[in-house]
Design a protein around this motif. Sequence first.
Motif, PDB file in Angstrom:
ATOM      1  N   GLY A   3       1.040  -1.116   0.099  1.00  0.00           N
ATOM      2  CA  GLY A   3       0.002  -0.121   0.054  1.00  0.00           C
ATOM      3  C   GLY A   3       1.062   1.141  -0.093  1.00  0.00           C
ATOM      4  O   GLY A   3       1.913   1.158  -0.353  1.00  0.00           O
ATOM      5  N   ASP A   4       0.312   2.239   0.435  1.00  0.00           N
ATOM      6  CA  ASP A   4       0.971   3.672   0.623  1.00  0.00           C
ATOM      7  C   ASP A   4       2.361   3.673   1.662  1.00  0.00           C
ATOM      8  O   ASP A   4       2.105   3.003   2.523  1.00  0.00           O
ATOM      9  CB  ASP A   4       0.065   4.644   1.124  1.00  0.00           C
ATOM     10  N   TYR A   5       3.318   3.940   1.213  1.00  0.00           N
ATOM     11  CA  TYR A   5       4.586   4.067   2.203  1.00  0.00           C
ATOM     12  C   TYR A   5       4.900   5.274   2.380  1.00  0.00           C
ATOM     13  O   TYR A   5       4.855   6.389   1.634  1.00  0.00           O
ATOM     14  CB  TYR A   5       5.425   3.222   1.918  1.00  0.00           C
ATOM     15  N   ARG A   6       5.887   5.682   3.466  1.00  0.00           N
ATOM     16  CA  ARG A   6       6.347   7.008   3.655  1.00  0.00           C
ATOM     17  C   ARG A   6       7.374   7.297   2.458  1.00  0.00           C
ATOM     18  O   ARG A   6       8.372   6.406   2.601  1.00  0.00           O
ATOM     19  CB  ARG A   6       6.760   7.008   5.227  1.00  0.00           C
ATOM     20  N   ALA A   7       7.513   8.322   1.977  1.00  0.00           N
ATOM     21  CA  ALA A   7       8.436   8.652   1.049  1.00  0.00           C
ATOM     22  C   ALA A   7       9.866   8.562   1.445  1.00  0.00           C
ATOM     23  O   ALA A   7      10.182   9.005   2.709  1.00  0.00           O
ATOM     24  CB  ALA A   7       8.052   9.982   0.429  1.00  0.00           C
ATOM     25  N   ALA A   8      10.731   7.893   0.780  1.00  0.00           N
ATOM     26  CA  ALA A   8      12.020   7.969   1.085  1.00  0.00           C
ATOM     27  C   ALA A   8      12.780   8.404  -0.180  1.00  0.00           C
ATOM     28  O   ALA A   8      12.509   8.050  -1.272  1.00  0.00           O
ATOM     29  CB  ALA A   8      12.738   6.567   1.525  1.00  0.00           C
ATOM     30  N   PHE A   9      14.024   9.199  -0.068  1.00  0.00           N
ATOM     31  CA  PHE A   9      14.447   9.851  -1.295  1.00  0.00           C
ATOM     32  C   PHE A   9      15.844   9.756  -1.411  1.00  0.00           C
ATOM     33  O   PHE A   9      16.578   9.369  -0.480  1.00  0.00           O
ATOM     34  CB  PHE A   9      14.459  11.501  -1.172  1.00  0.00           C
ATOM     35  N   ARG A  10      16.294   9.399  -2.750  1.00  0.00           N
ATOM     36  CA  ARG A  10      17.818   9.101  -3.127  1.00  0.00           C
ATOM     37  C   ARG A  10      18.487  10.361  -2.805  1.00  0.00           C
ATOM     38  O   ARG A  10      19.681  10.287  -2.544  1.00  0.00           O
ATOM     39  CB  ARG A  10      17.815   8.657  -4.458  1.00  0.00           C
ATOM     40  N   GLU A  11      17.937  11.461  -3.094  1.00  0.00           N
ATOM     41  CA  GLU A  11      18.424  12.872  -2.729  1.00  0.00           C
ATOM     42  C   GLU A  11      17.457  13.797  -2.379  1.00  0.00           C
ATOM     43  O   GLU A  11      16.518  13.373  -2.427  1.00  0.00           O
ATOM     44  CB  GLU A  11      19.251  13.280  -4.005  1.00  0.00           C
ATOM     45  N   PRO A  12      17.897  14.692  -1.356  1.00  0.00           N
ATOM     46  CA  PRO A  12      16.849  15.764  -0.926  1.00  0.00           C
ATOM     47  C   PRO A  12      15.961  16.310  -2.003  1.00  0.00           C
ATOM     48  O   PRO A  12      16.365  16.458  -3.159  1.00  0.00           O
ATOM     49  CB  PRO A  12      17.669  16.714  -0.351  1.00  0.00           C
ATOM     50  N   PRO A  13      14.792  16.221  -1.649  1.00  0.00           N
ATOM     51  CA  PRO A  13      13.728  16.746  -2.825  1.00  0.00           C
ATOM     52  C   PRO A  13      13.764  18.172  -3.087  1.00  0.00           C
ATOM     53  O   PRO A  13      14.067  19.095  -1.924  1.00  0.00           O
ATOM     54  CB  PRO A  13      12.227  16.443  -2.328  1.00  0.00           C
ATOM     55  N   THR A  14      13.890  18.707  -4.230  1.00  0.00           N
ATOM     56  CA  THR A  14      13.725  20.141  -4.381  1.00  0.00           C
ATOM     57  C   THR A  14      12.404  20.868  -4.095  1.00  0.00           C
ATOM     58  O   THR A  14      11.558  20.146  -4.118  1.00  0.00           O
ATOM     59  CB  THR A  14      14.088  20.557  -6.001  1.00  0.00           C
ATOM     60  N   LYS A  15      12.695  22.083  -3.616  1.00  0.00           N
ATOM     61  CA  LYS A  15      11.319  22.954  -3.165  1.00  0.00           C
ATOM     62  C   LYS A  15      10.735  23.225  -4.766  1.00  0.00           C
ATOM     63  O   LYS A  15      11.269  23.320  -5.552  1.00  0.00           O
ATOM     64  CB  LYS A  15      11.790  24.351  -2.848  1.00  0.00           C
ATOM     65  N   PRO A  16       9.171  23.462  -4.514  1.00  0.00           N
ATOM     66  CA  PRO A  16       8.640  23.613  -5.576  1.00  0.00           C
ATOM     67  C   PRO A  16       8.798  25.249  -6.037  1.00  0.00           C
ATOM     68  O   PRO A  16       8.881  25.965  -5.290  1.00  0.00           O
ATOM     69  CB  PRO A  16       7.147  23.424  -5.243  1.00  0.00           C
ATOM     70  N   THR A  17       9.018  25.490  -7.513  1.00  0.00           N
ATOM     71  CA  THR A  17       9.049  26.707  -7.925  1.00  0.00           C
ATOM     72  C   THR A  17       7.454  27.268  -7.932  1.00  0.00           C
ATOM     73  O   THR A  17       6.566  26.847  -8.466  1.00  0.00           O
ATOM     74  CB  THR A  17       9.377  26.427  -9.356  1.00  0.00           C
TER      75      THR A  17
END
Length: 93
Positions: A3-17
């Motif tokens: 099911g849904d899982y908590r996001a894990a990132f390979r690199e820090p996510p960028t902020k939205p523009t």
Amino acid sequence: RAGDYRAAFREPPTKPTYPPRAAALDQQGEALVRVRVGPDGDQEEVLLWRSSGFELLDRAALATVRRWRFEPYRRDGVAFAAWVQVPIRFTLN
């Protein structure tokens, strides 16, 4: 199937523009984006799950999330495809 899982990132996510036109129109809100992350960590599908109420912000939210690099969902060391849900907030200071 996971099911849904908590996001894990390979690199820090960028902020939205913040779209300049949306800022000029004083548009603010939160879009909810769902991403199907494959067992290799690649995005298989990106969906606008809940609109911010503004098309400019929704498009910016989708574009932002499409740039992110995720880690796959793992259970007992085995990677599976799974959905992750991420809120993207747009607020003017």
